[in-house]
Design a protein around this motif. Structure first.
Motif: not given
Length: 139
Positions: A22-23, A45-49, A57-58, A130-132
């Motif tokens: 995770x980030x 923060x989790x991966x996009x999918x 989820x974010x 989330x974007x970063x």
């Protein structure tokens, strides 16, 4: 009588502390210093999918308590964050405090919580984190 709008919550100070599965972001705006411990919230923060059932989820929020002198970390809870920012109910973690191992997520969060001064490179919104975070996960 005209009602005043509720005051806006203070902006986040989300600082990227690590990227692995995770980030992870420390929210320096939530640091609460006590006589024996420091509390702070983190955003995972989790991966996009990342999807559970049909819900995307974010990531999620956790409150932590740190004993700076002893180097101990205690994750207190977890609350999921769905795409768009809605936060789920917090679920207690229930595990005892543990030594924050160098290089691990807890140690990176402890460094922010127990440090002095405002960390550099903070962002003020969950969507920006989330974007970063997702960009960092993709590297």
């Amino acid at each position: 009588m005209i009602q005043a709008d509720a005051p806006a919550p203070p902006p986040h100070q989300l600082v990227l502390t690590g990227v692995g599965r995770f980030a992870l972001f420390a929210d320096a705006a939530t640091i609460e210093r006590g006589p024996d411990a420091v509390r702070m919230r983190s955003l995972q923060v989790v991966e996009d999918d990342f999807t559970v059932g049909t819900t995307r989820y974010w990531g999620g929020w956790s409150w932590w308590r740190f004993d700076c002198a002893a180097g101990l970390a205690d994750r207190l809870d977890f609350a999921s964050v769905v795409v768009g920012g809605t936060e789920g109910p917090a679920m207690a973690e229930g595990q005892p405090a543990y030594p924050a191992a160098p290089g691990g997520d807890a140690a990176e969060l402890l460094a922010v919580a127990c440090g002095t001064g405002a960390p550099a490179g903070a962002v003020a919104t969950v969507a920006e984190a989330v974007r970063i975070g997702r960009a960092a996960l993709g590297e």
